[in-house]
Design a protein around this motif. Structure first.
Motif, PDB file in Angstrom:
ATOM      1  N   LEU A  56      39.920 -10.693  17.160  1.00 16.03           N
ATOM      2  CA  LEU A  56      40.112 -11.210  18.512  1.00 16.03           C
ATOM      3  C   LEU A  56      41.440 -11.963  18.613  1.00 16.03           C
ATOM      4  O   LEU A  56      42.173 -11.794  19.597  1.00 16.03           O
ATOM      5  CB  LEU A  56      38.944 -12.109  18.917  1.00 16.03           C
ATOM      6  N   CYS A  57      41.771 -12.760  17.613  1.00 12.86           N
ATOM      7  CA  CYS A  57      43.062 -13.458  17.618  1.00 12.86           C
ATOM      8  C   CYS A  57      44.210 -12.454  17.682  1.00 12.86           C
ATOM      9  O   CYS A  57      45.174 -12.652  18.431  1.00 12.86           O
ATOM     10  CB  CYS A  57      43.202 -14.332  16.377  1.00 12.86           C
ATOM     11  N   ASN A  58      44.115 -11.380  16.910  1.00 11.15           N
ATOM     12  CA  ASN A  58      45.163 -10.358  16.936  1.00 11.15           C
ATOM     13  C   ASN A  58      45.260  -9.698  18.305  1.00 11.15           C
ATOM     14  O   ASN A  58      46.364  -9.472  18.808  1.00 11.15           O
ATOM     15  CB  ASN A  58      44.913  -9.294  15.867  1.00 11.15           C
ATOM     16  N   GLN A  59      44.128  -9.383  18.929  1.00  8.11           N
ATOM     17  CA  GLN A  59      44.129  -8.772  20.257  1.00  8.11           C
ATOM     18  C   GLN A  59      44.796  -9.676  21.283  1.00  8.11           C
ATOM     19  O   GLN A  59      45.478  -9.201  22.192  1.00  8.11           O
ATOM     20  CB  GLN A  59      42.707  -8.444  20.716  1.00  8.11           C
ATOM     21  N   LEU A  60      44.589 -10.975  21.137  1.00  2.00           N
ATOM     22  CA  LEU A  60      45.153 -11.948  22.072  1.00  2.00           C
ATOM     23  C   LEU A  60      46.559 -12.392  21.663  1.00  2.00           C
ATOM     24  O   LEU A  60      47.146 -13.243  22.316  1.00  2.00           O
ATOM     25  CB  LEU A  60      44.235 -13.171  22.172  1.00  2.00           C
TER      26      LEU A  60
END
Length: 76
Positions: A56-60
């Motif tokens: 999720l951090c990577n997606q954001l």
């Protein structure tokens, strides 16, 4: 940024899930997640919760994120 995450299961191994929350330096919530992992051990659920949080951090496009979990076994 800080990612707090946790995983758990009902029995070991059994039905499991996990989740997490991402907050900025002021404690403002930026995102949250929860997931069902199916039949898994408690350590497997902890591990998967961390991985889902990192994804999720990577997606954001959030970088330099501190990760906090209560599972010493998973992070050791």
């Amino acid at each position: 940024m800080k990612l707090n995450c946790d995983g758990s299961c009902c029995g070991n191994p059994r039905n499991s899930g996990g989740g997490g929350i991402i907050r900025d330096n002021n404690g403002v919530v930026k995102a949250a997640l929860s997931a069902h992992f199916g039949n898994e051990t408690n350590n497997g659920a902890e591990h998967k919760a961390i991985l889902e949080g990192i994804r999720l951090c990577n997606q954001l496009q959030l970088f330099n994120v501190f990760i906090e979990t209560d599972s010493y076994i998973v992070v050791d």
